[in-house]
Design a protein around this motif. Sequence first.
Motif, PDB file in Angstrom:
ATOM      1  N   VAL A 129     -10.993 -14.749  23.705  1.00 40.16           N
ATOM      2  CA  VAL A 129     -11.321 -14.081  24.182  1.00 40.16           C
ATOM      3  C   VAL A 129     -10.663 -13.553  24.699  1.00 40.16           C
ATOM      4  N   TRP A 130     -11.254 -11.923  24.691  1.00 39.75           N
ATOM      5  CA  TRP A 130     -10.725 -10.554  25.432  1.00 39.75           C
ATOM      6  C   TRP A 130     -11.507 -10.753  26.580  1.00 39.75           C
ATOM      7  N   VAL A 131     -11.580 -10.447  27.472  1.00 43.91           N
ATOM      8  CA  VAL A 131     -11.976 -10.478  29.175  1.00 43.91           C
ATOM      9  C   VAL A 131     -11.306  -8.673  29.301  1.00 43.91           C
ATOM     10  N   ALA A 132     -12.293  -8.203  29.655  1.00 49.23           N
ATOM     11  CA  ALA A 132     -12.311  -6.697  30.479  1.00 49.23           C
ATOM     12  C   ALA A 132     -13.030  -6.488  31.977  1.00 49.23           C
ATOM     13  N   VAL A 133     -11.755  -6.812  32.716  1.00 46.73           N
ATOM     14  CA  VAL A 133     -12.266  -6.957  34.192  1.00 46.73           C
ATOM     15  C   VAL A 133     -12.353  -5.130  34.542  1.00 46.73           C
ATOM     16  N   GLU A 134     -13.794  -4.696  35.403  1.00 44.02           N
ATOM     17  CA  GLU A 134     -14.204  -3.670  36.303  1.00 44.02           C
ATOM     18  C   GLU A 134     -15.014  -3.601  37.195  1.00 44.02           C
ATOM     19  N   ARG A 135     -14.480  -2.886  38.507  1.00 46.28           N
ATOM     20  CA  ARG A 135     -14.324  -2.072  39.340  1.00 46.28           C
ATOM     21  C   ARG A 135     -15.694  -1.430  39.946  1.00 46.28           C
ATOM     22  N   THR A 136     -16.245  -2.023  39.851  1.00 45.46           N
ATOM     23  CA  THR A 136     -17.972  -0.938  40.507  1.00 45.46           C
ATOM     24  C   THR A 136     -18.006  -0.988  42.152  1.00 45.46           C
ATOM     25  N   ASP A 137     -19.444  -0.336  41.865  1.00 46.77           N
ATOM     26  CA  ASP A 137     -19.375  -0.392  44.035  1.00 46.77           C
ATOM     27  C   ASP A 137     -20.051  -1.493  44.547  1.00 46.77           C
ATOM     28  N   ALA A 138     -20.646  -2.238  43.272  1.00 51.26           N
ATOM     29  CA  ALA A 138     -21.209  -3.827  43.602  1.00 51.26           C
ATOM     30  C   ALA A 138     -19.400  -4.656  44.001  1.00 51.26           C
ATOM     31  N   TYR A 147     -16.523  -9.944  35.772  1.00 50.35           N
ATOM     32  CA  TYR A 147     -16.265  -9.378  34.666  1.00 50.35           C
ATOM     33  C   TYR A 147     -17.411  -8.981  33.823  1.00 50.35           C
ATOM     34  N   ALA A 148     -16.432  -7.451  32.693  1.00 52.74           N
ATOM     35  CA  ALA A 148     -17.334  -6.536  32.019  1.00 52.74           C
ATOM     36  C   ALA A 148     -17.574  -6.263  30.558  1.00 52.74           C
ATOM     37  N   GLY A 149     -16.920  -7.053  29.857  1.00 58.27           N
ATOM     38  CA  GLY A 149     -16.849  -7.017  28.724  1.00 58.27           C
ATOM     39  C   GLY A 149     -15.891  -8.355  28.402  1.00 58.27           C
ATOM     40  N   VAL A 150     -16.953  -9.759  27.370  1.00 59.53           N
ATOM     41  CA  VAL A 150     -16.394 -10.661  26.615  1.00 59.53           C
ATOM     42  C   VAL A 150     -16.622 -10.053  25.299  1.00 59.53           C
ATOM     43  N   THR A 151     -15.071 -11.263  24.503  1.00 60.85           N
ATOM     44  CA  THR A 151     -15.645 -11.473  23.257  1.00 60.85           C
ATOM     45  C   THR A 151     -14.421 -12.246  22.629  1.00 60.85           C
ATOM     46  N   ALA A 152     -15.032 -12.730  21.367  1.00 57.00           N
ATOM     47  CA  ALA A 152     -14.487 -14.447  21.021  1.00 57.00           C
ATOM     48  C   ALA A 152     -13.874 -13.568  19.521  1.00 57.00           C
ATOM     49  N   CYS A 153     -12.675 -14.364  19.510  1.00 56.55           N
ATOM     50  CA  CYS A 153     -12.526 -14.432  18.011  1.00 56.55           C
ATOM     51  C   CYS A 153     -11.567 -15.546  17.788  1.00 56.55           C
ATOM     52  N   GLU A 154     -12.274 -15.996  15.914  1.00 55.75           N
ATOM     53  CA  GLU A 154     -11.670 -17.316  16.304  1.00 55.75           C
ATOM     54  C   GLU A 154     -10.957 -17.449  14.820  1.00 55.75           C
ATOM     55  N   MET A 155      -9.526 -18.377  15.493  1.00 57.30           N
ATOM     56  CA  MET A 155      -8.408 -18.647  14.541  1.00 57.30           C
ATOM     57  C   MET A 155      -8.007 -19.904  14.469  1.00 57.30           C
ATOM     58  N   ASP A 181     -11.366  -4.243  21.376  1.00 56.97           N
ATOM     59  CA  ASP A 181     -12.147  -2.692  21.369  1.00 56.97           C
ATOM     60  C   ASP A 181     -13.262  -3.040  21.870  1.00 56.97           C
ATOM     61  N   ALA A 182     -14.385  -3.668  21.743  1.00 49.83           N
ATOM     62  CA  ALA A 182     -15.816  -4.036  21.875  1.00 49.83           C
ATOM     63  C   ALA A 182     -15.716  -4.762  23.367  1.00 49.83           C
ATOM     64  N   ALA A 183     -14.287  -5.577  23.926  1.00 49.74           N
ATOM     65  CA  ALA A 183     -13.973  -5.781  25.191  1.00 49.74           C
ATOM     66  C   ALA A 183     -14.186  -4.811  26.459  1.00 49.74           C
ATOM     67  N   LEU A 184     -13.021  -3.923  25.642  1.00 53.24           N
ATOM     68  CA  LEU A 184     -12.991  -2.448  26.238  1.00 53.24           C
ATOM     69  C   LEU A 184     -14.413  -1.203  26.336  1.00 53.24           C
ATOM     70  N   LYS A 185     -14.891  -1.731  25.406  1.00 50.42           N
ATOM     71  CA  LYS A 185     -16.362  -0.514  25.386  1.00 50.42           C
ATOM     72  C   LYS A 185     -16.908  -2.036  26.405  1.00 50.42           C
ATOM     73  N   ARG A 186     -17.006  -2.779  27.358  1.00 50.66           N
ATOM     74  CA  ARG A 186     -17.385  -2.912  28.096  1.00 50.66           C
ATOM     75  C   ARG A 186     -18.438  -3.886  27.441  1.00 50.66           C
ATOM     76  N   LYS A 187     -18.917  -4.453  26.249  1.00 50.77           N
ATOM     77  CA  LYS A 187     -19.840  -5.635  25.008  1.00 50.77           C
ATOM     78  C   LYS A 187     -19.308  -6.924  25.133  1.00 50.77           C
ATOM     79  N   ILE A 188     -20.466  -7.487  24.931  1.00 49.85           N
ATOM     80  CA  ILE A 188     -20.442  -8.746  24.748  1.00 49.85           C
ATOM     81  C   ILE A 188     -21.069  -9.836  23.767  1.00 49.85           C
ATOM     82  N   LYS A 189     -20.032 -10.089  23.110  1.00 54.49           N
ATOM     83  CA  LYS A 189     -19.700 -10.785  21.552  1.00 54.49           C
ATOM     84  C   LYS A 189     -18.952 -12.290  21.802  1.00 54.49           C
TER      85      LYS A 189
END
Length: 178
Positions: free
Chosen positions: A88-97, A101-109, A130-138
């Motif tokens: 699971v790719w987890v992208a973290v982002e700092r916002t004003d709030a 956890y901003a983008g989280v995607t999962a890959c099977e193996m 790439d999707a996690a970096l683009k702040r997507k949830i999959k």
Amino acid sequence: MTEQQGQPEQQPEKKEKKSLSLNVVSNKPHRGFGAGTIDLSQVSCVIIDEGVAYIDDGAMHAKSKVEKGIKFSPDKANTPNGRTCWIVWVAVERTDAGTQYAGVTACEMLIDKEARRGWKILPDHVNKLDAALKRKIKLEELAAEEKAALRKLLTQHNEEWWNHSSDELKQALAPESL
């Protein structure tokens, strides 16, 4: 100065080499030549294996605990006795709030430790990163047990980050959606 000429000795001018290499895991943002190409410093890797989720940044280079010593094939038939594991790719982002956890995607193996064989589709892993970096949830491919393990890890790792995260992530991992 050379004694014979009475002039200062000139040194050849050295050119500074610019490297294209990236320091993939870093505590500080990349600056200088190649800046802006990709920044993986805010991405972490979570492994979900047999209902347990844990952080393993070795997965960034296919060297997680479950991947070590495994020869991977893109053909699922080469791993008939493999158990399902997830990166699971987890992208973290700092916002004003606050940080979230901003983008989280999962890959099977599939991993077969005994046979030292595994299955994964590398382009899928790259696209999900790439999707996690683009702040997507999959996370729709995860089973209920895996979603629960991921939610538990994210909330225990940093509850404040979880609280600042999007409703989309919270709904994707909500117990009622399990």
